[in-house]
Enzyme design. Structure first.
Site, mmCIF file in Angstrom:
data_model
loop_
_atom_site.group_PDB
_atom_site.id
_atom_site.type_symbol
_atom_site.label_atom_id
_atom_site.label_comp_id
_atom_site.label_asym_id
_atom_site.label_seq_id
_atom_site.Cartn_x
_atom_site.Cartn_y
_atom_site.Cartn_z
ATOM 1 N N CYS A 35 0.843 -1.187 0.000
ATOM 2 C CA CYS A 35 0.000 0.000 0.000
ATOM 3 C C CYS A 35 0.885 1.246 0.000
ATOM 4 C CB CYS A 35 -0.905 -0.014 1.234
ATOM 5 S SG CYS A 35 -1.832 1.510 1.497
ATOM 6 N N CYS B 217 -7.560 -0.377 8.070
ATOM 7 C CA CYS B 217 -6.339 0.432 8.065
ATOM 8 C C CYS B 217 -6.059 0.912 9.479
ATOM 9 C CB CYS B 217 -6.513 1.622 7.120
ATOM 10 S SG CYS B 217 -5.150 2.811 7.168
ATOM 11 N N GLN C 73 -8.239 19.314 8.249
ATOM 12 C CA GLN C 73 -7.042 18.568 8.658
ATOM 13 C C GLN C 73 -7.424 17.136 9.046
ATOM 14 O OE1 GLN C 73 -3.988 19.385 8.382
ATOM 15 N NE2 GLN C 73 -3.762 21.588 8.544
ATOM 16 N N TYR D 186 -6.206 30.669 1.416
ATOM 17 C CA TYR D 186 -6.407 29.214 1.402
ATOM 18 C C TYR D 186 -6.996 28.783 2.762
ATOM 19 C CZ TYR D 186 -2.634 30.111 -2.007
ATOM 20 O OH TYR D 186 -1.842 30.630 -3.003
ATOM 21 N N CYS E 130 2.033 21.694 4.335
ATOM 22 C CA CYS E 130 2.123 20.234 4.441
ATOM 23 C C CYS E 130 3.210 19.669 3.541
ATOM 24 C CB CYS E 130 0.768 19.591 4.112
ATOM 25 S SG CYS E 130 0.173 19.942 2.442
#
Length: 462
Positions: free
Chosen positions: A77, A160, A288, A317, A410
């Site tokens: 993955c 997950c 987030q 943004y 990020c």
């Protein structure tokens, strides 16, 4: 037969691969799964003029912080890159990645301003959003899972470990009756089929859950009925399932979401609560992915700025206005710019819910709007996507000459690029604080404070 090489790993690349350099000519080998300081044997699978991509075969000298990955699909993955090392080492590696990005791209030494990466309150089970591609395979069956590393081949998974447990329960509810749902998965090559992605979202503190079906074309009444029946009796302990939305994306390409959404069942938005602030947003808006760490990051950003009741600030943004709610008390007025329409509406709603009358929200692309703004902003706040700021935005900031620029990013590479431009325009780097927003992955969030004035004191995040 492919070439095998023995290598000493020097550092980590931005995608989490180990990097080794050959003595003499500096030829670079990328080794996914290897850690700095390790000695490994690797097989070359792709060779170019100045570098080679390899496949890890044997670890001859393992790092003392190497651990066993928790996820059975780790390595296949493409979601996580650092499950094979301890969490303390992950934090060290992320701090180093930021330092190297600034050294390599901005040509700025940050040793005197950078602080160690702030750990996430949760190392596992933290992620409040999951996007699963749905594809129709060659035998005509629908498959759902995650993409393999560097490919669009699917790995069907059961769960997950970095997701909120409630999202794994939603995934189980969706995947088991998938074949009986009778909605064809998407075919990328032919641009056919209906269901492209299923997105699950969770308010980690509010405990609200929402599902979003991303489709190539609108679902029929009978398909909507089957989807509604699937979710009608869904229940998770200590959580509330609030609704299902459909998002239409008819475009060819890798972009997940389209512009048009509608409610299929229940309601179309959920809420989150960060440090007593109530934040509403719909299933398509950016938020987030780690609510636990977002609360710390936003509080830190607020602490970076002094209370300036007579001054105005601009936030570009701005998403759904989550950080805006932390920053608004610092200023006479906070103007926000966001291009996603539903996020702008959410900002207005969130400002009203939290009793802030000084947040003014505008819709549009930052680069299109900034040149028309006439206010004299004392502070500019930036939180762009991974691609960083549009050059027009940086140029406009340099023309405005605000006293402070607060930049949340990020992507250390595009952050370093933009900071270099601001630095060359006369701004001093005052603070660089990495935050681990994405444990078990190589990704790292950063907060940068730049100033034209005197050096400011910033409280270290806890």
């Amino acid at each position: 037969m492919k070439e095998s090489v023995c290598l000493k790993i020097d550092t980590l690349s931005s995608d989490g691969s180990g990097i080794a350099r050959r003595e003499g000519d500096g030829f670079v080998f990328f080794v996914p799964g290897a850690l700095p300081g390790e000695e490994v044997e690797a097989r070359v699978i792709l060779k170019k003029k100045h570098y080679a991509v390899t496949e890890l075969q044997n670890i001859l000298k393992p790092h003392s912080q190497r651990t066993s990955p928790r996820c059975p699909w780790y390595g296949e993955c493409g979601g996580c890159q650092l499950q094979h090392c301890s969490y303390s080492m992950q934090l060290e590696l992320k701090t180093q990645i930021v330092k190297e990005a600034f050294s390599r791209i901005a040509h700025i030494s940050v040793e005197d301003v950078i602080s160690s990466c702030i750990p996430s309150p949760k190392e596992w089970g933290y992620r409040n959003k999951a996007s699963f591609p749905v594809r129709k395979n060659s035998s005509g069956k629908n498959e759902v899972g995650f993409f393999k590393r560097r490919s669009h081949s699917l790995i069907p998974i059961d769960a997950c470990p970095i997701l909120e447990p409630a999202l794994n329960q939603m995934y189980g509810r969706f995947v088991h009756p998938l074949q009986k749902l009778n909605i064809d998965g998407y075919n990328e090559k032919k641009h056919s089929g209906i269901l492209r992605h299923i997105i699950f979202r969770c308010g980690s503190f509010s405990r609200e859950l929402l599902a979003c079906y991303v489709v190539r074309k609108h679902l029929s009444d009978s398909e909507i009925k089957r989807i509604s029946q699937l979710w009608q009796n869904f229940a998770v302990p200590d959580a509330a399932f609030v609704g299902v939305i459909e998002n239409e994306n008819a475009k060819v390409g890798n972009t997940i979401l389209g512009q048009n959404s509608r409610i299929l069942y229940g309601q179309g938005e959920l809420k989150e609560i960060l440090n007593s602030r109530e934040i509403h947003y719909d299933g398509t808006a950016f938020f987030q992915v780690n609510s636990y760490q977002a609360a710390q990051l936003f509080a830190f950003c607020s602490d970076c700025l002094e209370k300036e009741e007579e001054n105005e600030a601009l936030e570009l943004y701005s998403g759904v206005g989550a950080m805006s709610l932390f920053l608004a008390p610092k200023f006479k007025r906070l103007t926000t710019i966001e291009e996603w329409p539903s996020a702008v509406e959410a900002t207005k709603k969130n400002a009203a819910l939290n009793k802030f009358s000084n947040i003014i929200a505008y819709e549009g692309k930052a680069e299109d709007i900034v040149s028309n703004l006439k206010q004299n902003f004392n502070t500019v706040i930036l939180d762009p996507p991974r691609s960083g700021c549009d050059p027009k935005v940086i140029q406009q900031i340099l023309e405005w000459k605000p006293e402070k620029v607060l930049y949340v990013a990020c992507n250390p590479a595009t952050l370093a690029r933009d900071v270099a431009l601001l630095h060359s325009g006369g701004y001093k780097l005052e603070k660089l604080q990495p935050f681990d927003m994405f444990p078990q992955t190589v990704h790292v969030e950063c907060v940068v404070l730049m100033s034209k004035g005197k050096r400011v004191n910033v409280r270290k995040a806890q």
